[in-house]
Design a protein around this motif. Sequence first.
Motif, PDB file in Angstrom:
ATOM      1  N   GLU A  12      93.198 -24.737 -11.866  1.00 47.47           N
ATOM      2  CA  GLU A  12      94.194 -25.786 -12.111  1.00 47.47           C
ATOM      3  C   GLU A  12      93.768 -26.616 -13.321  1.00 47.47           C
ATOM      4  O   GLU A  12      92.672 -27.165 -13.339  1.00 47.47           O
ATOM      5  N   ASN A  13      94.645 -26.685 -14.299  1.00 52.74           N
ATOM      6  CA  ASN A  13      94.368 -27.510 -15.468  1.00 52.74           C
ATOM      7  C   ASN A  13      95.672 -27.848 -16.166  1.00 52.74           C
ATOM      8  O   ASN A  13      96.694 -27.210 -15.943  1.00 52.74           O
ATOM      9  N   SER A  14      95.588 -28.851 -16.991  1.00 60.06           N
ATOM     10  CA  SER A  14      96.706 -29.221 -17.851  1.00 60.06           C
ATOM     11  C   SER A  14      96.119 -29.423 -19.235  1.00 60.06           C
ATOM     12  O   SER A  14      95.481 -30.437 -19.509  1.00 60.06           O
ATOM     13  N   PHE A  15      96.293 -28.426 -20.089  1.00 58.57           N
ATOM     14  CA  PHE A  15      95.690 -28.405 -21.411  1.00 58.57           C
ATOM     15  C   PHE A  15      96.712 -27.791 -22.351  1.00 58.57           C
ATOM     16  O   PHE A  15      97.126 -26.656 -22.157  1.00 58.57           O
ATOM     17  N   ALA A  16      97.152 -28.557 -23.350  1.00 58.15           N
ATOM     18  CA  ALA A  16      98.176 -28.035 -24.256  1.00 58.15           C
ATOM     19  C   ALA A  16      97.976 -28.598 -25.659  1.00 58.15           C
ATOM     20  O   ALA A  16      97.628 -29.764 -25.836  1.00 58.15           O
ATOM     21  N   LEU A  17      98.221 -27.739 -26.627  1.00 58.14           N
ATOM     22  CA  LEU A  17      98.232 -28.176 -28.018  1.00 58.14           C
ATOM     23  C   LEU A  17      99.628 -28.696 -28.321  1.00 58.14           C
ATOM     24  O   LEU A  17     100.607 -27.970 -28.121  1.00 58.14           O
ATOM     25  N   PRO A  18      99.756 -29.943 -28.776  1.00 60.82           N
ATOM     26  CA  PRO A  18     101.081 -30.482 -29.070  1.00 60.82           C
ATOM     27  C   PRO A  18     101.820 -29.614 -30.100  1.00 60.82           C
ATOM     28  O   PRO A  18     101.279 -29.254 -31.136  1.00 60.82           O
ATOM     29  N   GLY A  19     103.034 -29.256 -29.768  1.00 63.45           N
ATOM     30  CA  GLY A  19     103.869 -28.477 -30.670  1.00 63.45           C
ATOM     31  C   GLY A  19     103.543 -26.999 -30.741  1.00 63.45           C
ATOM     32  O   GLY A  19     104.145 -26.267 -31.514  1.00 63.45           O
ATOM     33  N   VAL A  20     102.585 -26.541 -29.926  1.00 63.21           N
ATOM     34  CA  VAL A  20     102.211 -25.124 -29.916  1.00 63.21           C
ATOM     35  C   VAL A  20     102.455 -24.573 -28.516  1.00 63.21           C
ATOM     36  O   VAL A  20     101.924 -25.090 -27.545  1.00 63.21           O
ATOM     37  N   ASP A  21     103.273 -23.543 -28.430  1.00 59.21           N
ATOM     38  CA  ASP A  21     103.589 -22.958 -27.123  1.00 59.21           C
ATOM     39  C   ASP A  21     102.969 -21.568 -27.030  1.00 59.21           C
ATOM     40  O   ASP A  21     103.658 -20.570 -27.006  1.00 59.21           O
ATOM     41  N   GLU A  22     101.634 -21.528 -27.041  1.00 56.07           N
ATOM     42  CA  GLU A  22     100.951 -20.242 -26.993  1.00 56.07           C
ATOM     43  C   GLU A  22      99.974 -20.157 -25.835  1.00 56.07           C
ATOM     44  O   GLU A  22      99.082 -19.315 -25.831  1.00 56.07           O
ATOM     45  N   GLY A  23     100.120 -21.031 -24.844  1.00 58.79           N
ATOM     46  CA  GLY A  23      99.221 -20.997 -23.695  1.00 58.79           C
ATOM     47  C   GLY A  23      99.537 -19.825 -22.793  1.00 58.79           C
ATOM     48  O   GLY A  23     100.576 -19.195 -22.958  1.00 58.79           O
ATOM     49  N   PRO A  24      98.685 -19.460 -21.910  1.00 58.96           N
ATOM     50  CA  PRO A  24      97.426 -20.144 -21.633  1.00 58.96           C
ATOM     51  C   PRO A  24      96.426 -19.966 -22.764  1.00 58.96           C
ATOM     52  O   PRO A  24      96.526 -19.052 -23.566  1.00 58.96           O
ATOM     53  N   TYR A  25      95.448 -20.874 -22.763  1.00 61.34           N
ATOM     54  CA  TYR A  25      94.467 -20.903 -23.828  1.00 61.34           C
ATOM     55  C   TYR A  25      93.092 -20.486 -23.301  1.00 61.34           C
ATOM     56  O   TYR A  25      92.776 -20.708 -22.142  1.00 61.34           O
ATOM     57  N   ALA A  26      92.300 -19.944 -24.189  1.00 61.64           N
ATOM     58  CA  ALA A  26      90.877 -19.742 -23.929  1.00 61.64           C
ATOM     59  C   ALA A  26      90.165 -20.799 -24.753  1.00 61.64           C
ATOM     60  O   ALA A  26      90.371 -20.892 -25.963  1.00 61.64           O
ATOM     61  N   VAL A  27      89.361 -21.603 -24.098  1.00 66.66           N
ATOM     62  CA  VAL A  27      88.684 -22.707 -24.774  1.00 66.66           C
ATOM     63  C   VAL A  27      87.180 -22.494 -24.677  1.00 66.66           C
ATOM     64  O   VAL A  27      86.638 -22.310 -23.591  1.00 66.66           O
ATOM     65  N   ARG A  28      86.558 -22.500 -25.835  1.00 71.50           N
ATOM     66  CA  ARG A  28      85.100 -22.415 -25.888  1.00 71.50           C
ATOM     67  C   ARG A  28      84.581 -23.774 -26.320  1.00 71.50           C
ATOM     68  O   ARG A  28      84.965 -24.293 -27.368  1.00 71.50           O
ATOM     69  N   LEU A  29      83.717 -24.325 -25.509  1.00 69.68           N
ATOM     70  CA  LEU A  29      83.151 -25.642 -25.752  1.00 69.68           C
ATOM     71  C   LEU A  29      81.696 -25.461 -26.171  1.00 69.68           C
ATOM     72  O   LEU A  29      80.943 -24.752 -25.512  1.00 69.68           O
ATOM     73  N   SER A  30      81.323 -26.084 -27.273  1.00 68.51           N
ATOM     74  CA  SER A  30      79.946 -25.948 -27.745  1.00 68.51           C
ATOM     75  C   SER A  30      79.555 -27.184 -28.548  1.00 68.51           C
ATOM     76  O   SER A  30      80.382 -28.030 -28.867  1.00 68.51           O
ATOM     77  N   ILE A  31      78.273 -27.255 -28.854  1.00 67.27           N
ATOM     78  CA  ILE A  31      77.775 -28.291 -29.751  1.00 67.27           C
ATOM     79  C   ILE A  31      77.325 -27.575 -31.013  1.00 67.27           C
ATOM     80  O   ILE A  31      76.461 -26.694 -30.972  1.00 67.27           O
ATOM     81  N   VAL A  32      77.954 -27.947 -32.129  1.00 65.52           N
ATOM     82  CA  VAL A  32      77.662 -27.340 -33.425  1.00 65.52           C
ATOM     83  C   VAL A  32      77.371 -28.473 -34.407  1.00 65.52           C
ATOM     84  O   VAL A  32      78.192 -29.382 -34.570  1.00 65.52           O
ATOM     85  N   ASP A  33      76.222 -28.392 -35.042  1.00 66.77           N
ATOM     86  CA  ASP A  33      75.822 -29.429 -36.008  1.00 66.77           C
ATOM     87  C   ASP A  33      75.964 -30.830 -35.422  1.00 66.77           C
ATOM     88  O   ASP A  33      76.533 -31.731 -36.039  1.00 66.77           O
TER      89      ASP A  33
END
Length: 131
Positions: A12-33
């Motif tokens: 269960e989640n609610s995650f959307a890019l405003p103005g982009v209708d390409e979900g569901p999304y794969a999200v990779r979370l990382s720390i870079v620099d």
Amino acid sequence: ERRIAIYDLLEENSFALPGVDEGPYAVRLSIVDRRLQFEIRNELDVLLTTIGLSLTPFRKIVKDYLSVCETYFSAIKTAASLQIEAIDIGRRSLHDEGSEILRARLADKVDVDFGTARRLFTLICVLHIRN
């Protein structure tokens, strides 16, 4: 905690890019620099966007949250139930505060609900432990 957060996000989640209708999304979370990075892809594994956020607004709340978590896990072993409950209330409050900071930082980039932000904040804390 990491496995539970990921499981909950997948369920269960609610995650959307405003103005982009390409979900569901794969999200990779990382720390870079020394920045928090969200790499967002569509179902076909096409990169849609990469969002970088400064870690500075998260440093204190993550540090405080992880400290209270250590106290909580130690207290579970020996403390009275009222003490454990009080520590847990503080832990949840810090978690909520971190989630709201994340929502505010993502506000113009990603639409997320509070529950999704809470789970993502958990993952941010895990990343801090690893770094």
